[in-house]
Design a protein around this motif. Structure first.
Motif, PDB file in Angstrom:
ATOM      1  N   THR A  24      51.107  11.282  44.958  1.00  0.00           N
ATOM      2  CA  THR A  24      50.874  12.107  46.138  1.00  0.00           C
ATOM      3  C   THR A  24      51.111  13.561  45.751  1.00  0.00           C
ATOM      4  O   THR A  24      52.159  13.883  45.196  1.00  0.00           O
ATOM      5  N   ALA A  25      50.161  14.427  46.044  1.00  0.00           N
ATOM      6  CA  ALA A  25      50.297  15.853  45.726  1.00  0.00           C
ATOM      7  C   ALA A  25      51.119  16.550  46.800  1.00  0.00           C
ATOM      8  O   ALA A  25      50.998  16.251  47.994  1.00  0.00           O
ATOM      9  N   ASN A  26      51.956  17.487  46.378  1.00  0.00           N
ATOM     10  CA  ASN A  26      52.765  18.280  47.300  1.00  0.00           C
ATOM     11  C   ASN A  26      51.987  19.553  47.634  1.00  0.00           C
ATOM     12  O   ASN A  26      52.111  20.574  46.962  1.00  0.00           O
ATOM     13  N   ILE A  27      51.179  19.495  48.673  1.00  0.00           N
ATOM     14  CA  ILE A  27      50.339  20.622  49.072  1.00  0.00           C
ATOM     15  C   ILE A  27      51.206  21.783  49.559  1.00  0.00           C
ATOM     16  O   ILE A  27      50.905  22.945  49.329  1.00  0.00           O
ATOM     17  N   TYR A  28      52.307  21.462  50.219  1.00  0.00           N
ATOM     18  CA  TYR A  28      53.221  22.499  50.708  1.00  0.00           C
ATOM     19  C   TYR A  28      53.652  23.427  49.581  1.00  0.00           C
ATOM     20  O   TYR A  28      53.675  24.649  49.741  1.00  0.00           O
ATOM     21  N   SER A  29      53.990  22.862  48.411  1.00  0.00           N
ATOM     22  CA  SER A  29      54.462  23.695  47.301  1.00  0.00           C
ATOM     23  C   SER A  29      53.378  24.661  46.832  1.00  0.00           C
ATOM     24  O   SER A  29      53.681  25.782  46.411  1.00  0.00           O
ATOM     25  N   VAL A  30      52.134  24.255  46.916  1.00  0.00           N
ATOM     26  CA  VAL A  30      51.029  25.141  46.536  1.00  0.00           C
ATOM     27  C   VAL A  30      50.836  26.215  47.606  1.00  0.00           C
ATOM     28  O   VAL A  30      50.683  27.401  47.300  1.00  0.00           O
ATOM     29  N   HIS A  31      50.877  25.821  48.873  1.00  0.00           N
ATOM     30  CA  HIS A  31      50.672  26.774  49.974  1.00  0.00           C
ATOM     31  C   HIS A  31      51.773  27.824  50.070  1.00  0.00           C
ATOM     32  O   HIS A  31      51.562  28.899  50.613  1.00  0.00           O
ATOM     33  N   MET A  32      52.957  27.507  49.580  1.00  0.00           N
ATOM     34  CA  MET A  32      54.080  28.437  49.677  1.00  0.00           C
ATOM     35  C   MET A  32      54.502  29.003  48.324  1.00  0.00           C
ATOM     36  O   MET A  32      55.587  29.564  48.199  1.00  0.00           O
ATOM     37  N   ASP A  33      53.648  28.895  47.326  1.00  0.00           N
ATOM     38  CA  ASP A  33      53.949  29.402  45.988  1.00  0.00           C
ATOM     39  C   ASP A  33      53.717  30.915  45.952  1.00  0.00           C
ATOM     40  O   ASP A  33      52.587  31.381  46.096  1.00  0.00           O
ATOM     41  N   PRO A  34      54.775  31.707  45.739  1.00  0.00           N
ATOM     42  CA  PRO A  34      54.608  33.165  45.724  1.00  0.00           C
ATOM     43  C   PRO A  34      53.729  33.671  44.580  1.00  0.00           C
ATOM     44  O   PRO A  34      53.220  34.789  44.648  1.00  0.00           O
ATOM     45  N   LYS A  35      53.516  32.851  43.558  1.00  0.00           N
ATOM     46  CA  LYS A  35      52.598  33.259  42.488  1.00  0.00           C
ATOM     47  C   LYS A  35      51.152  33.239  42.993  1.00  0.00           C
ATOM     48  O   LYS A  35      50.319  34.002  42.528  1.00  0.00           O
ATOM     49  N   GLU A  36      50.879  32.346  43.921  1.00  0.00           N
ATOM     50  CA  GLU A  36      49.530  32.224  44.475  1.00  0.00           C
ATOM     51  C   GLU A  36      49.347  33.056  45.746  1.00  0.00           C
ATOM     52  O   GLU A  36      48.256  33.532  46.027  1.00  0.00           O
ATOM     53  N   TRP A  37      50.413  33.181  46.533  1.00  0.00           N
ATOM     54  CA  TRP A  37      50.358  33.834  47.837  1.00  0.00           C
ATOM     55  C   TRP A  37      51.499  34.849  47.938  1.00  0.00           C
ATOM     56  O   TRP A  37      52.620  34.471  48.239  1.00  0.00           O
ATOM     57  N   PRO A  38      51.247  36.124  47.696  1.00  0.00           N
ATOM     58  CA  PRO A  38      52.329  37.091  47.884  1.00  0.00           C
ATOM     59  C   PRO A  38      52.892  36.979  49.308  1.00  0.00           C
ATOM     60  O   PRO A  38      52.134  36.861  50.267  1.00  0.00           O
ATOM     61  N   GLU A  39      54.203  36.953  49.403  1.00  0.00           N
ATOM     62  CA  GLU A  39      54.890  36.784  50.692  1.00  0.00           C
ATOM     63  C   GLU A  39      54.298  35.590  51.449  1.00  0.00           C
ATOM     64  O   GLU A  39      53.741  35.730  52.526  1.00  0.00           O
ATOM     65  N   PRO A  40      54.422  34.398  50.877  1.00  0.00           N
ATOM     66  CA  PRO A  40      53.750  33.221  51.433  1.00  0.00           C
ATOM     67  C   PRO A  40      54.176  32.837  52.844  1.00  0.00           C
ATOM     68  O   PRO A  40      53.399  32.214  53.569  1.00  0.00           O
ATOM     69  N   GLU A  41      55.380  33.212  53.242  1.00  0.00           N
ATOM     70  CA  GLU A  41      55.847  32.846  54.580  1.00  0.00           C
ATOM     71  C   GLU A  41      55.221  33.703  55.674  1.00  0.00           C
ATOM     72  O   GLU A  41      55.308  33.375  56.845  1.00  0.00           O
ATOM     73  N   GLU A  42      54.569  34.786  55.291  1.00  0.00           N
ATOM     74  CA  GLU A  42      53.932  35.664  56.268  1.00  0.00           C
ATOM     75  C   GLU A  42      52.538  35.166  56.622  1.00  0.00           C
ATOM     76  O   GLU A  42      51.771  34.764  55.754  1.00  0.00           O
ATOM     77  N   PHE A  43      52.219  35.244  57.894  1.00  0.00           N
ATOM     78  CA  PHE A  43      50.887  34.891  58.391  1.00  0.00           C
ATOM     79  C   PHE A  43      50.017  36.132  58.300  1.00  0.00           C
ATOM     80  O   PHE A  43      50.274  37.136  58.966  1.00  0.00           O
ATOM     81  N   ARG A  44      49.018  36.098  57.422  1.00  0.00           N
ATOM     82  CA  ARG A  44      48.123  37.234  57.221  1.00  0.00           C
ATOM     83  C   ARG A  44      46.698  36.736  56.997  1.00  0.00           C
ATOM     84  O   ARG A  44      46.281  36.498  55.856  1.00  0.00           O
ATOM     85  N   PRO A  45      45.918  36.589  58.041  1.00  0.00           N
ATOM     86  CA  PRO A  45      44.541  36.102  57.873  1.00  0.00           C
ATOM     87  C   PRO A  45      43.705  36.932  56.913  1.00  0.00           C
ATOM     88  O   PRO A  45      42.858  36.401  56.212  1.00  0.00           O
ATOM     89  N   GLU A  46      43.958  38.232  56.846  1.00  0.00           N
ATOM     90  CA  GLU A  46      43.127  39.099  55.999  1.00  0.00           C
ATOM     91  C   GLU A  46      43.192  38.729  54.529  1.00  0.00           C
ATOM     92  O   GLU A  46      42.304  39.075  53.769  1.00  0.00           O
ATOM     93  N   ARG A  47      44.207  37.967  54.119  1.00  0.00           N
ATOM     94  CA  ARG A  47      44.296  37.563  52.707  1.00  0.00           C
ATOM     95  C   ARG A  47      43.130  36.649  52.318  1.00  0.00           C
ATOM     96  O   ARG A  47      42.883  36.446  51.147  1.00  0.00           O
ATOM     97  N   TRP A  48      42.433  36.073  53.299  1.00  0.00           N
ATOM     98  CA  TRP A  48      41.325  35.157  53.027  1.00  0.00           C
ATOM     99  C   TRP A  48      39.964  35.844  53.049  1.00  0.00           C
ATOM    100  O   TRP A  48      38.962  35.235  52.693  1.00  0.00           O
TER     101      TRP A  48
END
Length: 180
Positions: A107-131
């Motif tokens: 089972t893949a841990n998708i949460y760890s990818v979604h909250m990885d600061p290497k992939e998402w600067p300030e991952p806990e912040e909601f910022r639609p413009e990043r997409w």
């Protein structure tokens, strides 16, 4: 056996798509309430593309990049499905120096990818413009169905309504406590 597999796949698609859409809609309303400036931007984009007299359609989707960005970042931050569905290895495989035997459930841990600061600067912040102008949304069997339904629900809701909370009941923004 093939019929049984097809029935399971259809049930999984239906239940996962329905649950994902329901939870996404609930979270979207909370985000709209907590981020009124983002709600205004969504409404502005929707009203520029969709005449107020008609309902949103899938043909509108390519013309609503901020709506799509809102959906993508909300799904990333909220992690409605923090792990993937279980998969089984077809053969023995080596991964990062570890041997995973044939027929191992993974089972893949998708949460760890979604909250990885290497992939998402300030991952806990909601910022639609990043997409905006970026690629990388995750994919699963029911994702397209869920995204289609949710896109239509969200654009219809923001087109017709403004969401708010009674004065003093919420802070200006969501806290990150729901991501821990």
């Amino acid at each position: 056996m093939a019929d049984e597999s097809m029935v399971r796949a259809i049930v999984d698609l239906f239940s996962a798509g329905t649950e994902t859409t329901s939870l996404s809609t609930t979270w979207a309303i909370l985000f709209l309430v907590c981020y009124p400036e983002i709600q205004r931007e969504l409404h502005k984009e929707i009203m520029q593309v969709i005449d107020n007299g008609r309902r949103p359609s899938l043909q509108d989707k390519p013309h609503l990049p901020y709506v799509q960005a809102f959906i993508s970042d909300m799904m990333r931050v909220v992690n409605i499905a923090p792990t993937s569905v279980p998969h089984v290895t077809q053969d023995e495989v080596e991964l990062c120096g570890y041997v995973i035997p044939k027929r191992t459930v993974c089972t893949a841990n998708i949460y760890s990818v979604h909250m990885d600061p290497k992939e998402w600067p300030e991952p806990e912040e909601f910022r639609p413009e990043r997409w905006i102008n970026k690629a990388g949304p995750r994919a699963c069997l029911g994702e397209q169905l869920a995204r289609i339904e949710f896109f239509l629900f969200l654009t219809s809701m923001v087109q017709q309504y403004e969401f708010s909370a009674p004065t003093g009941t919420l802070g200006n923004h969501l806290t990150t406590s729901f991501t821990s």
